[in-house]
Scaffold this motif. Structure first.
Motif, short mmCIF file in Angstrom:
data_model
loop_
_atom_site.label_atom_id
_atom_site.label_comp_id
_atom_site.label_asym_id
_atom_site.label_seq_id
_atom_site.Cartn_x
_atom_site.Cartn_y
_atom_site.Cartn_z
N ARG A 51 0.82 -1.22 0.00
CA ARG A 51 0.00 0.00 0.00
C ARG A 51 0.85 1.26 0.00
O ARG A 51 0.43 2.29 -0.49
N PHE A 52 2.04 1.18 0.61
CA PHE A 52 2.90 2.35 0.75
C PHE A 52 4.32 2.03 0.32
O PHE A 52 4.76 0.89 0.40
N VAL A 53 5.03 3.10 -0.09
CA VAL A 53 6.47 3.03 -0.31
C VAL A 53 7.10 4.07 0.60
O VAL A 53 6.70 5.24 0.60
N PHE A 54 8.06 3.65 1.40
CA PHE A 54 8.83 4.55 2.26
C PHE A 54 10.17 4.79 1.56
O PHE A 54 10.95 3.85 1.41
N HIS A 55 10.40 5.99 1.13
CA HIS A 55 11.61 6.34 0.38
C HIS A 55 12.68 6.79 1.37
O HIS A 55 12.61 7.90 1.90
N ALA A 56 13.66 5.94 1.62
CA ALA A 56 14.73 6.23 2.58
C ALA A 56 16.01 6.54 1.81
O ALA A 56 16.45 5.75 0.98
N VAL A 57 16.58 7.70 2.09
CA VAL A 57 17.83 8.09 1.43
C VAL A 57 18.98 7.71 2.36
O VAL A 57 19.17 8.31 3.41
N GLY A 58 19.72 6.70 1.95
CA GLY A 58 20.84 6.22 2.75
C GLY A 58 22.11 7.00 2.47
O GLY A 58 22.19 7.81 1.54
N PRO A 59 23.13 6.73 3.28
CA PRO A 59 24.41 7.41 3.12
C PRO A 59 25.26 6.78 2.02
O PRO A 59 25.14 5.59 1.74
N VAL A 60 26.11 7.58 1.43
CA VAL A 60 27.12 7.09 0.50
C VAL A 60 28.36 6.78 1.35
O VAL A 60 28.79 7.61 2.15
N TRP A 61 28.91 5.59 1.19
CA TRP A 61 30.12 5.19 1.93
C TRP A 61 31.32 5.72 1.16
O TRP A 61 31.57 5.31 0.03
#
Length: 185
Positions: free
Chosen positions: A76-86
């Motif tokens: 039903r939903f999409v949670f858009h998580a912006v992760g870190p660049v290593w």
């Protein structure tokens, strides 16, 4: 397939876009407008309505999570998580935390909080930041598992969390990390 945390955590090798859960987490880039890897797969599977809604969100910073509808996805939903660049050549010494660790932990923690806030029962995560963002997979798995364990201990409505792996090798790595982490309880 082993399950962990009283059967509330599953580690699967699967296509996250086909999972029948209340919400899936997208390993998004800061524009939220799609890209490669899991981000592109989610955008393709959800259809053009997802992109249209993402355009209204104004992007996101690393560690932020923004929510959209799932459109053509089973979720039903999409949670858009912006992760870190290593950006490190080496991992910090054991027990030492990198700034990227806190950002990644925030992606998982905020996604879990948002799921509980919406009274969702199930949530699936990809391995955030471990693709083109280069976060070391075992380190990312330990962070994800710690956040999921902590979240499931205090977030009532959430009954099922899936860590969805890109490959069987990634699944085996996550299962080893889960067994090691849970043995320390």
């Amino acid at each position: 397939m082993p399950s962990f945390l009283d059967g509330r955590l599953e580690i699967l090798h699967a296509d996250i876009t086909r999972l029948e859960v209340d919400a899936i987490v997208n390993a998004a880039n800061p524009t939220l407008l799609g890209g490669g890897g899991v981000d592109g797969a989610i955008h393709r599977a959800a259809g053009p309505e997802l992109l249209a809604e993402c355009r209204t969100l104004g992007g996101a910073r690393p560690g932020e999570v923004k929510v959209t509808g799932g459109y053509r996805l089973p979720a039903r939903f999409v949670f858009h998580a912006v992760g870190p660049v290593w950006r490190r050549e080496e991992e910090p010494a054991p027990g030492e935390e990198a700034p990227e660790d806190r950002i990644l932990a925030r992606c998982y923690g905020e996604s879990l909080r948002l799921a509980a806030e919406r009274e969702l029962a199930s949530l699936a995560f990809p391995a955030i930041s471990t693709g083109v963002y280069g976060f070391p997979k075992a380190r990312a798995a330990r962070i994800a598992l710690a956040q999921v364990r902590e979240g499931l201990s205090r977030l009532e409505p959430l009954r099922r969390v899936i860590l969805c792996c890109f490959s069987e090798a990634d699944q085996a790595l996550q299962e080893r990390e889960a067994a090691a982490l849970l043995a320390l309880r």
